[in-house]
Design an enzyme around this catalytic site. Structure first.
Site, PDB file in Angstrom:
ATOM      1  N   TYR A 151       0.862  -1.177   0.000  1.00 51.97           N
ATOM      2  CA  TYR A 151       0.000   0.000   0.000  1.00 51.97           C
ATOM      3  C   TYR A 151       0.901   1.229   0.000  1.00 51.97           C
ATOM      4  O   TYR A 151       1.702   1.406   0.916  1.00 51.97           O
ATOM      5  CB  TYR A 151      -0.908   0.010   1.233  1.00 51.97           C
ATOM      6  CG  TYR A 151      -2.045  -0.963   1.174  1.00 51.97           C
ATOM      7  CD1 TYR A 151      -3.303  -0.561   0.730  1.00 51.97           C
ATOM      8  CD2 TYR A 151      -1.871  -2.286   1.567  1.00 51.97           C
ATOM      9  CE1 TYR A 151      -4.357  -1.454   0.682  1.00 51.97           C
ATOM     10  CE2 TYR A 151      -2.922  -3.189   1.518  1.00 51.97           C
ATOM     11  CZ  TYR A 151      -4.160  -2.772   1.079  1.00 51.97           C
ATOM     12  OH  TYR A 151      -5.197  -3.657   1.032  1.00 51.97           O
ATOM     13  N   HIS A 203      -3.007   0.380  -3.889  1.00 53.20           N
ATOM     14  CA  HIS A 203      -2.690  -0.998  -3.520  1.00 53.20           C
ATOM     15  C   HIS A 203      -2.050  -1.683  -4.724  1.00 53.20           C
ATOM     16  O   HIS A 203      -2.672  -1.835  -5.766  1.00 53.20           O
ATOM     17  CB  HIS A 203      -3.974  -1.721  -3.103  1.00 53.20           C
ATOM     18  CG  HIS A 203      -3.768  -3.184  -2.830  1.00 53.20           C
ATOM     19  ND1 HIS A 203      -4.821  -4.063  -2.717  1.00 53.20           N
ATOM     20  CD2 HIS A 203      -2.648  -3.924  -2.640  1.00 53.20           C
ATOM     21  CE1 HIS A 203      -4.350  -5.281  -2.478  1.00 53.20           C
ATOM     22  NE2 HIS A 203      -3.039  -5.218  -2.437  1.00 53.20           N
ATOM     23  N   HIS A 238     -17.416  -1.893   1.892  1.00 57.89           N
ATOM     24  CA  HIS A 238     -15.998  -2.185   2.101  1.00 57.89           C
ATOM     25  C   HIS A 238     -15.778  -3.159   3.249  1.00 57.89           C
ATOM     26  O   HIS A 238     -16.276  -2.967   4.358  1.00 57.89           O
ATOM     27  CB  HIS A 238     -15.242  -0.884   2.387  1.00 57.89           C
ATOM     28  CG  HIS A 238     -13.764  -1.086   2.586  1.00 57.89           C
ATOM     29  ND1 HIS A 238     -12.929  -1.502   1.581  1.00 57.89           N
ATOM     30  CD2 HIS A 238     -12.976  -0.940   3.681  1.00 57.89           C
ATOM     31  CE1 HIS A 238     -11.691  -1.586   2.024  1.00 57.89           C
ATOM     32  NE2 HIS A 238     -11.696  -1.262   3.310  1.00 57.89           N
TER      33      HIS A 238
END
Length: 666
Positions: A208, A312, A394
Site C-alpha cells: 500500500y 494498492h 468495504h
C-alpha cells in the site's frame, strides 16, 4: 427480442470472415467494457437490455472462446458458454460444470447467439442471456459482484472432444448491472491529475503506497464531474485499487515532499488526518461520473485542500524493478451544479472491539448509523433529508457479503445497496438506480389516560438494536420508577383506577451496515483494523446536499463481549492498550486480545457469541468534518427519562384524567 436465424448467422460468418476486428453490431449497444487478461487479448463489452444482458467478446484467437460466471472464480460449479466460428459456421453452446469441474452440456440452452465472425486474428461473438433463467445450472445475474471466468484456445471445439485451454484462462470480478451513465461530458473540460511519480514497487505480494497531494483549484468554486483511473500501460494487473481521502486542512506544503508506504510504523503523522474517502477505484472498474445535478466541490475554504491517494499494488509473482506512475484524473467545470456531493462513512467503527472468532463458516457483524445521530446532524443542517446516489461497500479478506439496510419508522425498506458475492479484489462505488432519501428523526410521545393501576405500556414495534428504542425504553422505565420512588409510597394505594398509555411513534431513518464473514481457514481471532488480515465493515455513502457529517458508525461494548469468555475484572485505571485482565485466574495478566485467543472456540460457541454481540448496546461515533463529535447521543434519552420522572411523580400524587403531552425532537 428478435434473434438472427441460423442461416443468417452462417452467412454473416462467411461474408464477414475478412473484416476487421471492429466489425459487427455497434459498440454503442455495449456501454461497458473490460479487458479480462493482462495481454489485452480478451476484451468483454456488455450492456443491459431490459430483463436480459447482451455480451460481445473480442478475442485474439481463431479457435474457441469460453466465457462464464462462477461464484468462486474457478471452474467448479460454473455457468459457461463456449462459441466460435468453425469453417464459416458459427456455434455457441451453453454448458455448466459440477463441483469436480467436469464440463457438461446444459439441457436448457439460455445463451442466444446474435452475431459471430472470424478474421485472420480475432473471433468476435455477440450473444445475450436473461438475468434470471430459472435454470438451476445457471447463475442469476444480480447487482452483486460477478466473478467472470474466461478462456480461449487456438483450435475450435471439435467433435473429437474438448481442447484444453491451457494457460489462456483467468477470472475477473465485475459489476455487470451498473446503471448506465446518461451524461456525455465535453472533451474540452479542464482536468488535473493526481499520479504517483516513479514509485518503486517492492518485490513482495502486497504493498500500500500513500502520497499526499494539494488540490490546485483553491480560490474559486468548481465542481468535479468525473474521476477516471490513470493506470500505467502494462500495469493493469499490478494496480489493484486506489482510494482518495480528504485530509485535514490545517496541514502545510511540507507533507507534499514524498510518498510513503501506508500503515507502516514510520508513516508520517499527517497521513492519520486523512479519514474521509471521497473516491474509490478498483481493478476492472470504470471511471465514476457524478449525476448531472451533483458535483464534488473544490476551490472553497470548506472543500478538500489536501488529499491522500492510497494505491494498492498486487505483485504475487514478486517481480523486481517495477516502477509505477499510476493515479487519478479529476475532470472539473466552472459551471456549477445545483448540489455539492458529500460522503458519509457508516458502519462499524474500525477498532479491536470488532472481532470475529476463528473457524466460522459465517459470522455477522453490524454497524449502526443511528436515529439519534441522523436526527442531530440532519435536524440541524438538512431537516428535509439528504439524497444518496451511490454507495461503496468495504470489507477485507474474510468478507463474503455486505448489505446496507435502511429503516424508516422502524420498518425495513428496500436494501440501499448490497453485494452478496463480495470480492475484496473488486470494490467500487455502486450507482443507485433511484436516489434514496434519508430523513432525520421525529419523535412523538403521547401520554394518555389514567386507569386502575400504575401501568406503563410502551407500544412500539420490536425494533431492538435497529433503532435505539431499547435504550430509550430503559430511560422511560427508569424515569417512571424514580418518580414513584421519590414520593411517599403510601400514596400509591390512593391511586384511582388508571392506566398510562405511552405511544411512541418513531419517524425517521437509521442505517445498518451488515457484513458476513468466513474464517474457517483461521485459527486465531480476526480483529478490526487496517491490515488486510484484519477486518472492516463499512459503507461509504455519496449523497447531496453536503452537510457537516462525515462518520455515523458504532461499536459494541467490549466488556460484555469479554464476559462471554468468563472475564470478570480488568485492571483499572486502564494504563495500557490493549488493557490487561485481572480475573479470573486463567486470564490474569493477559491482554484482552490474548484472552480471546486463549478461549477454546468451537462453531457452536462462535454462533452463541455472534448472537450475543448482535444484541449488545453500542457506542456511537457521529463525527463532523473536523472530527469533532455531534453532542452526546444519550442526551435525548436523558431528557425523555427526566420527562417520565415527572410523569411518575404525577401518578404517585393520584392525578387522574387524561394527560396528553407531545414531545418533538427531544
Amino acid at each position: 427480442m428478435r434473434r438472427l436465424r441460423p442461416w443468417a448467422l452462417v452467412l454473416c460468418g462467411l461474408l464477414c470472415a475478412g473484416a476487421g476486428a471492429g466489425a459487427g453490431p455497434s459498440l454503442r449497444s455495449y456501454p461497458h467494457s473490460a479487458v479480462l487478461d493482462g495481454a489485452g487479448a480478451y476484451r468483454l463489452h456488455w450492456g443491459r437490455r431490459g430483463s436480459a444482458l447482451a455480451f460481445r467478446l473480442e478475442v485474439r484467437t481463431r479457435g474457441y472462446v469460453g466465457f462464464g460466471l462462477s461464484a468462486s472464480g474457478s471452474m467448479a460449479s460454473a455457468d459457461i458458454v463456449v462459441g466460435g466460428v468453425e469453417r464459416g459456421q458459427p456455434y455457441l453452446q451453453d454448458y455448466f460444470t459440477d463441483e469436480n469441474r467436469v464440463l457438461k452440456k446444459d439441457p436448457q440452452q439460455d445463451y442466444h447467439l446474435e452475431y459471430a465472425m472470424e478474421n485472420s486474428t480475432h473471433t468476435i461473438l455477440a450473444f445475450s442471456r436473461d438475468l434470471h433463467t430459472c435454470d438451476t445450472n445457471d447463475k442469476s445475474i444480480t447487482e452483486s459482484t460477478v466473478r467472470v471466468i474466461w478462456a480461449y484456445h487456438h483450435q475450435d471445439m471439435g467433435e473429437a472432444g474438448q481442447n484444453y485451454h491451457g494457460s489462456n484462462r483467468g477470472t475477473k470480478s465485475l459489476r455487470l448491472l451498473n446503471p448506465e451513465k446518461e451524461e456525455v461530458l465535453s472533451a474540452s473540460l479542464p482536468y488535473f491529475d493526481l499520479t504517483n511519480k516513479d514509485v518503486p514497487v517492492p518485490d513482495k505480494d502486497t504493498t500500500y503506497w500513500c502520497q499526499m497531494f494539494k488540490i490546485p483549484i483553491q480560490h474559486e468554486k468548481h465542481h468535479v464531474t468525473k474521476v477516471e483511473p490513470l493506470i500505467q500501460k502494462g500495469h493493469e494487473n499490478l494496480v489493484h485499487h486506489i482510494l482518495l481521502y480528504q485530509c485535514s486542512s490545517n496541514l502545510n506544503d511540507s507533507v507534499l515532499d514524498y510518498g510513503h508506504e501506508c500503515y507502516h510504523p514510520n508513516m508520517p503523522d499527517s497521513f492519520l488526518t486523512c479519514e474521509t474517502v471521497i473516491f474509490a477505484w478498483a481493478i476492472g472498474g470504470e471511471g465514476f461520473t457524478y449525476p448531472p445535478h451533483v458535483g464534488l466541490s473544490i476551490g472553497t475554504a470548506s472543500d478538500p485542500l489536501f488529499v491522500l491517494m492510497e494505491v494498492h499494488y498486487d505483485n504475487p509473482s514478486y517481480t523486481e524493478g517495477l516502477i509505477d506512475n499510476s493515479g487519478l484524473r479529476l475532470i472539473y467545470t466552472p459551471v456549477l451544479r445545483k448540489y455539492d456531493a458529500g460522503v458519509i462513512e457508516a458502519g462499524l467503527w474500525v477498532s479491536l472491539f470488532h472481532n470475529i472468532p476463528p473457524g466460522m463458516p459465517e459470522f455477522v457483524s453490524e454497524g449502526h448509523c443511528t436515529l439519534e445521530c441522523l436526527e442531530e446532524a440532519l435536524g440541524a443542517e438538512r431537516p428535509a433529508g439528504i439524497q444518496v446516489f451511490a454507495v461503496l461497500l468495504h470489507a477485507h479478506l474474510a468478507g463474503r457479503a455486505i448489505r446496507m439496510r435502511h429503516f424508516r419508522n422502524g420498518e425495513e425498506q428496500k436494501l440501499l445497496a448490497y453485494d452478496d458475492e463480495f470480492d475484496f479484489n473488486f470494490q467500487e462505488f455502486q450507482y443507485l438506480k433511484e436516489e434514496r432519501t434519508i430523513l432525520p428523526q421525529n419523535l412523538d410521545v403521547q401520554v394518555q389516560h389514567l386507569l386502575f393501576e400504575v401501568k406503563l405500556l410502551v407500544l412500539y414495534r420490536d425494533l431492538g438494536r435497529q433503532t435505539g428504542v431499547t435504550s430509550f425504553r430503559k430511560e422511560v422505565l427508569k424515569g417512571l420508577g424514580r418518580g414513584l420512588a421519590e414520593d411517599d409510597r403510601s400514596k400509591r394505594s390512593n391511586i384511582t383506577e388508571g392506566t398510562i398509555l405511552v405511544n411512541l411513534i418513531q419517524s425517521g431513518d437509521n442505517l445498518i451496515t451488515e457484513c458476513h464473514y468466513n474464517t474457517v481457514d483461521r485459527i486465531r481471532m480476526t480483529w478490526g483494523g487496517l491490515s488486510t488480515r484484519n477486518e472492516m465493515c463499512l459503507s461509504y455513502l455519496l449523497y447531496y446536499p453536503r452537510i457537516n457529517l462525515t462518520r455515523c458508525a458504532s461499536i459494541p461494548d467490549i466488556m460484555e463481549q469479554l464476559q462471554f469468555i468468563g472475564v470478570k475484572e480488568i485492571y483499572r485505571p486502564v494504563r495500557t492498550w490493549p488493557f490487561i485482565i485481572k480475573s479470573p485466574k486463567q486470564y490474569k495478566n493477559l491482554s484482552f486480545m490474548d484472552a480471546m485467543n486463549k478461549f477454546k472456540w468451537s462453531r457452536s460457541e462462535g454462533l452463541s457469541y455472534n448472537k450475543l454481540v448482535l444484541k449488545l448496546p453500542v457506542n456511537v461515533r457521529c463525527s463532523k468534518t473536523d472530527n469533532a463529535e455531534w453532542s452526546d447521543r444519550k442526551k435525548s434519552h436523558q431528557i425523555l427519562g427526566s420527562f417520565f420522572t415527572i410523569v411518575g411523580q404525577l401518578l404517585a400524587l393520584n392525578i387522574s384524567g387524561i394527560l396528553q403531552l407531545r414531545c418533538r425532537g427531544a
